[in-house]
Design a protein around this motif. Structure first.
Motif, PDB file in Angstrom:
ATOM      1  N   GLY A   4       3.167  28.751  72.454  1.00 30.66           N
ATOM      2  CA  GLY A   4       4.708  29.461  72.343  1.00 30.66           C
ATOM      3  C   GLY A   4       5.618  28.363  71.896  1.00 30.66           C
ATOM      4  O   GLY A   4       6.502  28.877  71.041  1.00 30.66           O
ATOM      5  N   MET A   8       7.837  28.499  68.378  1.00 30.91           N
ATOM      6  CA  MET A   8       9.319  28.467  68.515  1.00 30.91           C
ATOM      7  C   MET A   8       9.838  27.256  67.547  1.00 30.91           C
ATOM      8  O   MET A   8      10.825  27.520  66.842  1.00 30.91           O
ATOM      9  N   GLY A  11       9.470  28.687  64.065  1.00 30.42           N
ATOM     10  CA  GLY A  11      10.507  29.460  63.805  1.00 30.42           C
ATOM     11  C   GLY A  11      11.965  28.684  63.355  1.00 30.42           C
ATOM     12  O   GLY A  11      12.715  28.963  62.572  1.00 30.42           O
ATOM     13  N   LEU A  47      12.887  34.747  62.805  1.00 29.79           N
ATOM     14  CA  LEU A  47      13.003  35.590  64.226  1.00 29.79           C
ATOM     15  C   LEU A  47      11.769  36.111  64.677  1.00 29.79           C
ATOM     16  O   LEU A  47      11.615  36.070  65.896  1.00 29.79           O
ATOM     17  N   LEU A  48      10.750  36.415  63.985  1.00 28.69           N
ATOM     18  CA  LEU A  48       9.401  36.995  64.381  1.00 28.69           C
ATOM     19  C   LEU A  48       8.607  35.652  65.218  1.00 28.69           C
ATOM     20  O   LEU A  48       8.028  35.939  66.560  1.00 28.69           O
ATOM     21  N   THR A  50       9.864  33.023  66.439  1.00 34.63           N
ATOM     22  CA  THR A  50      10.959  32.631  67.657  1.00 34.63           C
ATOM     23  C   THR A  50      10.761  33.562  68.770  1.00 34.63           C
ATOM     24  O   THR A  50      10.342  33.241  70.088  1.00 34.63           O
ATOM     25  N   ALA A  51      10.604  34.959  68.284  1.00 37.35           N
ATOM     26  CA  ALA A  51      10.434  35.913  69.292  1.00 37.35           C
ATOM     27  C   ALA A  51       8.895  36.115  70.067  1.00 37.35           C
ATOM     28  O   ALA A  51       8.668  36.274  71.146  1.00 37.35           O
ATOM     29  N   SER A  52       8.190  35.758  68.841  1.00 36.84           N
ATOM     30  CA  SER A  52       6.559  35.648  69.438  1.00 36.84           C
ATOM     31  C   SER A  52       6.524  34.555  70.615  1.00 36.84           C
ATOM     32  O   SER A  52       5.853  34.343  71.490  1.00 36.84           O
ATOM     33  N   ILE A  54       8.863  33.104  72.195  1.00 41.06           N
ATOM     34  CA  ILE A  54       9.336  33.389  73.613  1.00 41.06           C
ATOM     35  C   ILE A  54       8.500  34.279  74.481  1.00 41.06           C
ATOM     36  O   ILE A  54       8.280  33.821  75.689  1.00 41.06           O
ATOM     37  N   LEU A  55       7.927  35.236  73.830  1.00 41.13           N
ATOM     38  CA  LEU A  55       7.141  36.128  74.354  1.00 41.13           C
ATOM     39  C   LEU A  55       5.853  35.518  74.983  1.00 41.13           C
ATOM     40  O   LEU A  55       5.295  35.995  76.074  1.00 41.13           O
ATOM     41  N   ARG A  56       5.342  34.378  74.173  1.00 40.21           N
ATOM     42  CA  ARG A  56       4.299  33.620  74.793  1.00 40.21           C
ATOM     43  C   ARG A  56       4.498  32.987  76.128  1.00 40.21           C
ATOM     44  O   ARG A  56       3.582  32.570  76.834  1.00 40.21           O
TER      45      ARG A  56
END
Length: 58
Positions: A4, A8, A11, A47-48, A50-52, A54-56
């Motif tokens: 994760g 980030m 990203g 954005l994808l 970074t969002a991935s 954060i979700l990880r």
């Protein structure tokens, strides 16, 4: 390093690349169509990623 965090960081690099392309404009013509398209593609990828990332981490 966690996956994760790596996403980030990726990203962040992509966001920096999008910003660099957006700032590079031609003196007389301004931004060209391919510059805008590539900057938008990099921004979406940043954005994808970074969002991935954060979700990880959650």
């Amino acid at each position: 390093m966690d996956f994760g965090v790596g996403l980030m960081i990726l990203g962040g690099f992509l966001l920096g690349g999008a910003w660099s392309i957006w700032r590079a404009d031609h003196d007389t013509e301004g931004r060209t169509g391919p510059q805008v398209l590539f900057a938008v593609i990099l921004l979406v990828a940043a954005l994808l990623a970074t969002a991935s990332g954060i979700l990880r981490l959650v």
